[in-house]
Design a protein around this motif. Structure first.
Motif, PDB file in Angstrom:
ATOM      1  N   ASN A 138       0.843  -1.198   0.000  1.00 22.40           N
ATOM      2  CA  ASN A 138       0.000   0.000   0.000  1.00 22.40           C
ATOM      3  C   ASN A 138       0.879   1.248   0.000  1.00 22.40           C
ATOM      4  N   ILE A 139       0.594   2.156  -0.915  1.00 21.87           N
ATOM      5  CA  ILE A 139       1.399   3.375  -0.995  1.00 21.87           C
ATOM      6  C   ILE A 139       0.742   4.461  -0.139  1.00 21.87           C
ATOM      7  N   SER A 140       1.353   4.702   1.012  1.00 27.38           N
ATOM      8  CA  SER A 140       0.876   5.730   1.943  1.00 27.38           C
ATOM      9  C   SER A 140       1.646   7.019   1.646  1.00 27.38           C
ATOM     10  N   SER A 141       2.036   7.754   2.678  1.00 27.82           N
ATOM     11  CA  SER A 141       2.801   8.981   2.471  1.00 27.82           C
ATOM     12  C   SER A 141       3.432   9.413   3.787  1.00 27.82           C
ATOM     13  N   VAL A 142       4.521  10.158   3.673  1.00 26.91           N
ATOM     14  CA  VAL A 142       5.163  10.716   4.874  1.00 26.91           C
ATOM     15  C   VAL A 142       4.178  11.590   5.660  1.00 26.91           C
ATOM     16  N   VAL A 143       3.241  12.230   4.954  1.00 32.21           N
ATOM     17  CA  VAL A 143       2.334  13.151   5.648  1.00 32.21           C
ATOM     18  C   VAL A 143       1.345  12.425   6.557  1.00 32.21           C
ATOM     19  N   ALA A 144       1.248  11.093   6.400  1.00 30.16           N
ATOM     20  CA  ALA A 144       0.439  10.307   7.342  1.00 30.16           C
ATOM     21  C   ALA A 144       1.059  10.400   8.737  1.00 30.16           C
ATOM     22  N   PHE A 145       2.374  10.668   8.786  1.00 36.22           N
ATOM     23  CA  PHE A 145       3.115  10.695  10.048  1.00 36.22           C
ATOM     24  C   PHE A 145       3.400  12.111  10.526  1.00 36.22           C
ATOM     25  N   THR A 146       3.549  13.028   9.568  1.00 33.63           N
ATOM     26  CA  THR A 146       3.941  14.393   9.947  1.00 33.63           C
ATOM     27  C   THR A 146       2.768  15.367   9.927  1.00 33.63           C
ATOM     28  N   GLY A 147       1.709  15.025   9.163  1.00 32.33           N
ATOM     29  CA  GLY A 147       0.657  16.004   8.893  1.00 32.33           C
ATOM     30  C   GLY A 147       1.141  17.008   7.866  1.00 32.33           C
ATOM     31  N   ASN A 148       0.210  17.735   7.270  1.00 32.58           N
ATOM     32  CA  ASN A 148       0.573  18.785   6.310  1.00 32.58           C
ATOM     33  C   ASN A 148      -0.615  19.736   6.212  1.00 32.58           C
ATOM     34  N   PRO A 149      -0.396  21.031   6.461  1.00 27.25           N
ATOM     35  CA  PRO A 149      -1.547  21.932   6.405  1.00 27.25           C
ATOM     36  C   PRO A 149      -2.156  21.956   5.014  1.00 27.25           C
ATOM     37  N   GLY A 150      -3.462  21.967   4.933  1.00 28.34           N
ATOM     38  CA  GLY A 150      -4.139  21.973   3.630  1.00 28.34           C
ATOM     39  C   GLY A 150      -4.446  20.569   3.132  1.00 28.34           C
ATOM     40  N   GLN A 151      -4.033  19.570   3.915  1.00 23.12           N
ATOM     41  CA  GLN A 151      -4.219  18.190   3.440  1.00 23.12           C
ATOM     42  C   GLN A 151      -4.873  17.294   4.498  1.00 23.12           C
ATOM     43  N   THR A 152      -5.865  17.808   5.212  1.00 20.21           N
ATOM     44  CA  THR A 152      -6.501  16.948   6.230  1.00 20.21           C
ATOM     45  C   THR A 152      -7.116  15.709   5.580  1.00 20.21           C
ATOM     46  N   ASN A 153      -7.705  15.887   4.408  1.00 21.45           N
ATOM     47  CA  ASN A 153      -8.320  14.737   3.712  1.00 21.45           C
ATOM     48  C   ASN A 153      -7.255  13.707   3.317  1.00 21.45           C
ATOM     49  N   TYR A 154      -6.191  14.186   2.682  1.00 24.32           N
ATOM     50  CA  TYR A 154      -5.123  13.308   2.190  1.00 24.32           C
ATOM     51  C   TYR A 154      -4.386  12.634   3.355  1.00 24.32           C
TER      52      TYR A 154
END
Ligand code: NAP
Length: 247
Positions: A138-154
Motif C-alpha cells: 500500500n502506498i501511503s505517504s510521509v504526511v500520514a506521520f507528519t501532517g501537512n496543512p491543507g491536506q486533512t483529507n489526504y
C-alpha cells in the motif's frame, strides 16, 4: 526475481505506479496496468514493456468504484490468471484548509486513496488466499506521520492506509500473504509538479539529502517487498524520503 508472478498496480499510467510497473516487468512479472483517465499513457507504458520483452495488460477502472473493480478483477482472473501481487498505489490530492474544504473534496480523496484499497484488495484477496501466496503493498505517504496543512483529507486517508496495512497483515499472515506500506516523501511526479514553487523550495531545504526522490527509487523498494526475499516482512511501514522523516 518476479518470474512467473502476475502483479496488479493501481494508478500505473503515470508517476510512481508507472515506475513500479516498469521495474516489476523488468524483474520478470506480468503486469496489469490499471488507469482511470490516462489511456494513452497506459498504452505507451504497455508498449514499452512489451518492447523490452515483458508482458503487460491494460485494466481501466476507477479505484473509487467498487462495482467497476469487481467486474474488472473478475475479467482479469479469467483472461490473465491468478494475481499474486497487488500494489494499491492510485491516489489524488484535493488540497484546501479544513474550514474551506468542500465535502466532495473530503469524500473523493478518502474514496480514491483509502476506500480504494479496501475495494481492490477485497476483490483480489480470494485469489491470494487460494494460492497461499501473496504480496500486498500500500502506498501511503510521509504526511500520514507528519501532517501537512491543507491536506486533512489526504493525511487522513494515508494514515488510514497504515492501520489497514497492519490489521490486514494479521488477518492473512497464516496464508503466506504479506501486507506492507511504503510512505514516500517528496517524489518528482505530476502530483508534486503542481505544487507552488515556494512550497517546493521549502520541502527541498528540509530534506537532508537535498533533493526530491525519483519514482524509480520507490519502485526498487516495492520490488524488494514483492519478492520472495522479503517473505519475513509483514505489517511494516517503509519510509523513503531522503531523511525528511525518520520514523
Ligand atoms: N509524488 C509524491 O511525492 C508522493 C508522496 C507520497 C505518496 N505519494 C502517493 O503515491 C501514489 C502515486 O502518486 P504519484 O505521485 O505517482 O501521482 P500521479 O503522478 O498524480 O499519478 C497518479 C496515478 O493514480 C491514478 N489514479 C488517480 N485516480 C484514479 C482512480 N480513481 N482510479 C484509478 N487510477 C487513478 C492516475 O491515473 P489516471 O491518470 O489514468 O487517472 C495516475 O496513474 C499516490 O497514492 C500518492 O498519494 C506520492
Amino acid at each position: 526475481m518476479l518470474t512467473g508472478k502476475i502483479a496488479l498496480i493501481t494508478g500505473a499510467s503515470r508517476g510512481i505506479g508507472r515506475a513500479i510497473a516498469m521495474e516489476f516487468a523488468r524483474a520478470g512479472a506480468e503486469v496489469i496496468i490499471n488507469f482511470h483517465r490516462s489511456k494513452e499513457k497506459a498504452e505507451e507504458l504497455a508498449k514499452e514493456i512489451e518492447n523490452q520483452g515483458g508482458k503487460a495488460y491494460l485494466a481501466p477502472f476507477d479505484v473509487a468504484n467498487p462495482k467497476e473493480i469487481k467486474e474488472a478483477v473478475k475479467a482479469l482472473e479469467e483472461k490473465v490468471g491468478t494475481i499474486h501481487i497487488l500494489v494499491n498505489n492510485a491516489g489524488i490530492t484535493k488540497d484546501s484548509l479544513l474550514l474551506k474544504m468542500k465535502e466532495e473534496d473530503w469524500e473523493s480523496v478518502l474514496r480514491t486513496n483509502l476506500f480504494s484499497a479496501f475495494y481492490v484488495t477485497q476483490a483480489v484477496l480470494p485469489m491470494m488466499l487460494k494460492n497461499r501466496w501473496g504480496r500486498i503493498i500500500n502506498i501511503s505517504s510521509v504526511v500520514a506521520f507528519t501532517g501537512n496543512p491543507g491536506q486533512t483529507n489526504y493525511c487522513a486517508a494515508k494514515a488510514g492506509l497504515i492501520g489497514f496495512t497492519k490489521a490486514l497483515a494479521l488477518e492473512v499472515a497464516g496464508r503466506n500473504i504479506t501486507v506492507n506500506a511504503i510512505a514516500p516523501g517528496y517524489i518528482e511526479t505530476d502530483m508534486t509538479e503542481k505544487l507552488p514553487e515556494k512550497i517546493k523550495e521549502v520541502f527541498l531545504q528540509e530534506i537532508p539529502l537535498k533533493r526530491a526522490g525519483l519514482p524509480e527509487e520507490v519502485a526498487y523498494l516495492a520490488l524488494f517487498l514483492a519478492s520472495e526475499q522479503a517473505s519475513y516482512i509483514t505489517g511494516s511501514v517503509f519510509h523513503i524520503n531522503g531523511g525528511l522523516y525518520r520514523g
